[in-house]
Write an enzyme that holds these catalytic residues in place. Structure first.
Site: not given
Ligand code: PEP
Ligand code: MG
Length: 566
Positions: A201, A498
């Site tokens: 993140h 996404c």
């Molecule tokens: C993913 O897991 O690709 C996603 C878009 O969610 P996050 O990165 O917030 O876990």
């Protein structure tokens, strides 16, 4: 890997550290490092202060508190949006008469300044906790102030991310998402970390802020603050103390390359007109407004949990409504996909009641939290519905971490009860395998390739060592993307991507070839993705997708796509 390579000047050897590229862009500046948290228990031990020295000790404390408040105010002035407000409020708290008075009283009774700081802060954190609600929110802030004042009194570097006087490159072992979220891109112009994976993140927020970033850099710990470095977020390298002329030339040529995509104005489509919406990933009102500065057609992922990382208590429906309205208002009449709280694992929310777990990434995270805490989801849906009514918008709402069609059915029912359009994320292999059965319940799918790669490859997305396994080019991951896209095409329902895969322009073309209908990436990546897609035909994308699905490794998949798409 640490390597030495000959620099442009024959008399100079330059160390080039290798990491994993995350956010493209080349920057040259001196290194700064976050200060360590002071060991308050050790530092507060000490004898009673003699009566004659107490006024001086109180003066030392007042000067330290004022210095901390001044620096926070300065940071607030240079930050924007929510980050600026939080910093300004923390600066005010650092000058709050009540706790300053409590500390001074203790010093006047003979306590050394550090101990008085720690005990006065404890007195007020206990009080704030008992008061609950908004006051309880201030506990973290007061602890932060306590650590900064203790560091100042003890002659230690300020803990947390420092605010440099000149544009600098922040190098750290790793950074908490809360630290990264408050960064000022004017002052922290690149990031490099020793740990972390490309889809951690911290990396995601760096991309959101458009700060060039390299993670998992071996040997970075040895680079001292003040050392000039050249960070290349495309190649994933950190050159230590390079020749300044060579470094500046690299920065200029990268800027020229970025300018080449600057003219792409959307909407997303291949050269022969096959539409693939190019959307933005956002985390709050400020980043949604920033997304309007690039040709994003809407928002494909609003990570709501990132708004609340610093909260101790659940935000009220009213507070949530304000934030969601800001995001919806940035894209009136456009597609906006709001994801319900994806708390847990590396994004714990203090108010979500996470239990201690041996494997939090495989534990109660995402939609699973709603089982033990149904109000959290219903309050959020109520706030989203209120924001939608206020903005006259029709947001789509999706759940993270759906594993079964039954979970999708339950979620869809609750979303529809609020008059909203339900969808789910495909991030767990089981959900990709049963995408057709999940689609019987929801109106759209959005593939989260970050977690899909983590769970498909059984490799922690935070691990630097496993970064090649969590690479979204892994053909095993792309085969699951293909399954989900095919399931959507069969029933005429949209399937987007996404995850960070959508931010890689070459991979974005492959995803279009696999049949996804939208690509959602950080604003900083939107132009490059759109421009690259607009230069190739749908037939080329499909040919590349077929070729990639026949490969046996991420490296082969990249090479196969490059061979077709150039
Ligand atoms: C993913 O897991 O690709 C996603 C878009 O969610 P996050 O990165 O917030 O876990
Ligand atoms: Mg995810």
């Amino acid at each position: 890997m640490t390597s030495s390579s000959a620099a442009t000047s024959l008399t100079r050897e330059v160390t080039v550290l290798q990491g994993v590229p995350v956010v493209p862009g080349v920057r040259y500046a001196p290194v700064i490092r976050p200060g360590r948290m002071p060991q308050v228990d050790e530092l507060s031990a000490g004898p009673e202060v003699a009566e004659a020295q107490r006024p001086a000790e109180a003066g030392r404390f007042a000067a330290a508190a004022a210095a901390v408040a001044g620096r926070l105010k300065d940071r607030a002035a240079h930050a924007t949006g929510a980050a600026s407000e939080v910093l300004a409020a923390t600066a005010m708290l650092a000058q709050d008469r009540a706790w300053l008075g409590a500390a001074e009283k203790r010093i006047n009774q003979g306590e050394p300044a550090v101990r008085a700081t720690v005990e006065a802060a404890a007195q007020f954190t206990d009080l704030f906790t008992q008061m609950g609600g908004l006051m309880a929110e201030r506990v973290t802030d007061l602890r932060d102030i306590r650590d900064r004042v203790v560091a100042e009194l003890s002659g230690l570097a300020e803990p947390g991310v420092p605010v440099p006087d000149v544009p600098s490159i922040l190098c750290a072992e790793d950074l908490a998402p809360a630290d990264t979220a408050g960064l000022d891109p004017e002052r922290i112009i690149a990031l490099a970390t020793t740990l972390g994976g490309p889809t951690s993140h911290t990396a995601i927020i760096a991309r959101q802020l458009g700060i060039p970033c390299v993670v998992a850099v071996t040997g970075l710990d040895a680079v001292a603050p003040g050392t000039p470095v050249l960070v290349d977020g495309t190649r994933g390298t950190v050159e230590v103390d390079p020749d300044p002329d060579h470094a500046r030339a690299q920065v200029d040529s990268a800027a020229a390359a970025a300018a080449a995509t600057a003219n792409w104005a959307g909407p997303g489509a291949t050269r022969d007109g096959h539409p693939v919406a190019v959307l933005a990933n956002v985390q709050d009102g400020a980043s949604a407004r920033a997304a309007t500065q690039v040709p994003a057609e809407g928002i494909g992922l609003f990570r709501t949990e990132l708004c609340f990382l610093n909260r101790d208590t659940e935000p009220t429906v009213g507070e949530q409504t304000e934030i969601y309205t800001e995001v919806l208002d940035a894209f009136p009449g456009r597609k906006v996909v709001i994801r319900t709280l994806d708390a847990g694992s590396d994004k714990p929310l203090r108010f979500a009641g996470h239990a201690e777990e041996a494997n939090p990434a495989l534990g109660v995270r995402g939609i699973r939290i709603a089982a033990g805490n149904p109000d959290l989801l219903d309050n959020q849906l109520e706030a989203i519905a209120a924001a939608a009514a206020r903005s006259a918008a029709s947001p789509w709402v999706m759940a993270p971490m759906i594993a079964t069609p039954e979970e999708a059915r339950n979620f869809a029912e609750r979303v529809r009860a609020h008059g909203l359009t339900p969808g789910v994320m495909i991030e767990i292999p089981a959900a990709a395998l049963l995408a057709d059965r999940i689609l019987a319940h929801v109106d759209f799918l959005s593939i989260g390739t970050n977690d899909l790669a983590q769970y498909t490859m059984a490799a922690d997305r935070m691990s630097a060592e496993l970064a090649t396994l969590t690479d979204p080019w892994q053909p095993g991951v792309l085969a699951l993307v293909a399954m989900a896209a095919n399931a959507g095409a069969a029933v005429g329902k949209p399937v987007g991507v996404c995850g960070e895969a959508a931010a890689d322009p070459l991979l974005a073309c492959v995803l279009a070839g696999l049949g996804v209908s939208s690509l959602s990436a950080a604003s900083a990546a939107v132009r490059a993705v759109g421009a690259t897609l607009s230069a190739v035909t749908l037939a080329q994308c499909r040919e590349a997708a077929d070729a990639v699905l026949r490969t046996a490794s991420a490296a082969q998949a990249r090479a196969a796509a490059l061979a077709v798409l150039g």
